[in-house]
Motif scaffolding. Sequence first.
Motif, PDB file in Angstrom:
ATOM      1  N   PHE A 432      34.226 -19.302  15.695  1.00 33.80           N
ATOM      2  CA  PHE A 432      35.513 -19.045  15.046  1.00 33.80           C
ATOM      3  C   PHE A 432      35.369 -18.041  13.915  1.00 33.80           C
ATOM      4  N   GLN A 433      34.296 -18.164  13.113  1.00 33.16           N
ATOM      5  CA  GLN A 433      34.093 -17.254  11.985  1.00 33.16           C
ATOM      6  C   GLN A 433      33.966 -15.807  12.441  1.00 33.16           C
ATOM      7  N   ASN A 434      33.397 -15.607  13.631  1.00 37.68           N
ATOM      8  CA  ASN A 434      33.215 -14.248  14.151  1.00 37.68           C
ATOM      9  C   ASN A 434      34.367 -13.807  15.044  1.00 37.68           C
ATOM     10  N   GLY A 435      35.483 -14.515  14.967  1.00 43.31           N
ATOM     11  CA  GLY A 435      36.674 -14.106  15.710  1.00 43.31           C
ATOM     12  C   GLY A 435      36.584 -14.332  17.197  1.00 43.31           C
ATOM     13  N   GLY A 436      35.797 -15.329  17.618  1.00 40.38           N
ATOM     14  CA  GLY A 436      35.616 -15.561  19.044  1.00 40.38           C
ATOM     15  C   GLY A 436      36.906 -15.847  19.778  1.00 40.38           C
ATOM     16  N   VAL A 437      37.858 -16.509  19.110  1.00 37.46           N
ATOM     17  CA  VAL A 437      39.126 -16.835  19.763  1.00 37.46           C
ATOM     18  C   VAL A 437      39.957 -15.582  19.985  1.00 37.46           C
ATOM     19  N   TRP A 443      32.685 -17.882  25.891  1.00 33.45           N
ATOM     20  CA  TRP A 443      31.422 -18.585  26.130  1.00 33.45           C
ATOM     21  C   TRP A 443      30.830 -19.128  24.830  1.00 33.45           C
ATOM     22  N   TRP A 444      31.346 -18.657  23.690  1.00 29.58           N
ATOM     23  CA  TRP A 444      30.868 -19.119  22.394  1.00 29.58           C
ATOM     24  C   TRP A 444      31.713 -20.294  21.890  1.00 29.58           C
ATOM     25  N   ILE A 445      32.916 -20.428  22.406  1.00 28.93           N
ATOM     26  CA  ILE A 445      33.859 -21.431  21.911  1.00 28.93           C
ATOM     27  C   ILE A 445      33.936 -22.648  22.829  1.00 28.93           C
ATOM     28  N   GLY A 449      32.747 -27.002  22.333  1.00 28.38           N
ATOM     29  CA  GLY A 449      33.922 -27.861  22.278  1.00 28.38           C
ATOM     30  C   GLY A 449      33.935 -28.877  23.406  1.00 28.38           C
ATOM     31  N   LEU A 450      33.603 -28.426  24.626  1.00 28.06           N
ATOM     32  CA  LEU A 450      33.582 -29.340  25.769  1.00 28.06           C
ATOM     33  C   LEU A 450      32.496 -30.403  25.615  1.00 28.06           C
ATOM     34  N   LEU A 451      31.338 -30.012  25.087  1.00 26.85           N
ATOM     35  CA  LEU A 451      30.259 -30.993  24.914  1.00 26.85           C
ATOM     36  C   LEU A 451      30.646 -32.068  23.903  1.00 26.85           C
TER      37      LEU A 451
END
Length: 478
Positions: A432-437, A443-445, A449-451
């Motif tokens: 989130f900090q690196n703007g992944g959304v 693949w970073w988000i 979250g699923l785990l």
Amino acid sequence: MSRRAKNVLKELLSTGSGKVGAAFFITLVIISVGVIVAYPANFGLRYWSNPVLWADNPQVAPPSWTNLFNSEKHLETKVFESTGQAERLPEPGAMRIIYRFNLDYAADEAPSFTSLTVQNVSYRDRPPIITVTVQRPDGKSISLYQLIVSGPRPGEQPPFRRYYDTPFRVRLSGEPNVASAVSDFLEQQFSVSISDQDLLVKGVDQAVFGVPDGYGGFMVLKGNYTVRVDALLYNQSDSVGHLKYVMGGSVFGLLGTDTLGRDLSVGLLFGFPVALFIGLVTSVVTTFIGTVTGIVSGYIGGKTDTAIQRASDILANIPLLPILIFLAFIVGQNLFIIILILIAFGWPGLTILIRSMVLQIRSGNLVEATTTLGASKSRIMFRHIFPQTAPFVFAQMIFSTPAAILAEASLSFLGLGDPSLPTWGQILEAGFQNGGVYVGYWWWILPPGLLIVITAMTFVLLALALEPVVNPRLRRVQ
């Protein structure tokens, strides 16, 4: 295994939720044990937080299997190391050792970078010379780079040892000498004039692994390449310990990489035992404290009951997350401190519930009979009262496990987790900090979250399956 335990296990596995929860839990335990055996204890500080170890990986690269769904084939990172047979050619006063790395290049894009790493060089007379040459499918050859190992220092005695503590690594894609060599190659072989600076901007590797397209760009040249690394040694006792040539791709591994090139699958695997440790330790200790205080409060009564209940009321009405955030700032971001805080504020709810159960149990015939026979208070509490509350306590212990996991993930997501350990919450927070959304680094988000959700659901399913054990009326309905 006792008969009661067998009945509980049989009841647990008699439902679909119990079977699925048990399968997930066994899988979590197996993966966690494997990680504990395979990973070093200081993995977080020594490996995960050391950017040097991940320098040869592409940054924010999606997983390799995404190639299956793309019409354009992306390059997977290739690593060539000097572990195989080397060719030795004697020369006047020297020995040339040749390493050849062969590659069938089939990607539709040029490498994102190329690099050379040299380690453990030892010499006596003259510094060794290491050169890198690329032989292309069109029969042309480019002499890319030459490294002359640094000479002896004043007062230094042979043998001279270089790059033992810190390997020498050069990123060929950003090296001005490489750009100059490629510029000369284009001028001589294709009569194309491009300045060194323009090549560095466009990408040196596009010219090395392509041909000019006539419009100022390059087309990928597919086929068989050979990367040749020569080491020229001037003494028989000279040696070059290790050579590594890396061709960076735009896809990587099973779960891709982050902005530092860290393999996300490695960090997510390490999160398994951390999540289980947080959940199980917190739930077991919290349940133990809550059960003991609840039984003592309900059976002893009087001032003891009043003191325990007032303490429980105070702690149970304090909102946990703001306290966690406040104490993480004040006390520090340490995993064990986080667990202690979760335990300190987690037991009062169970204490209140157990006390209400004990108030009914202590007026029963069994307790009255044992009291009449002269049994001690401790014997009555833990030999006659506790077994009647055990199924409920056990179910509550399982049910409280995901709460602890989610609490730690929430703190990590807020940037207040233990920085020495890569947890799922921290990986999610970094995404989130690196703007992944916003830029599509799914693949970073999604995986962390699923785990978190799957692990929490595992214990929820187990708790649901144990409901008939806690409440026999449900068993009869089924």
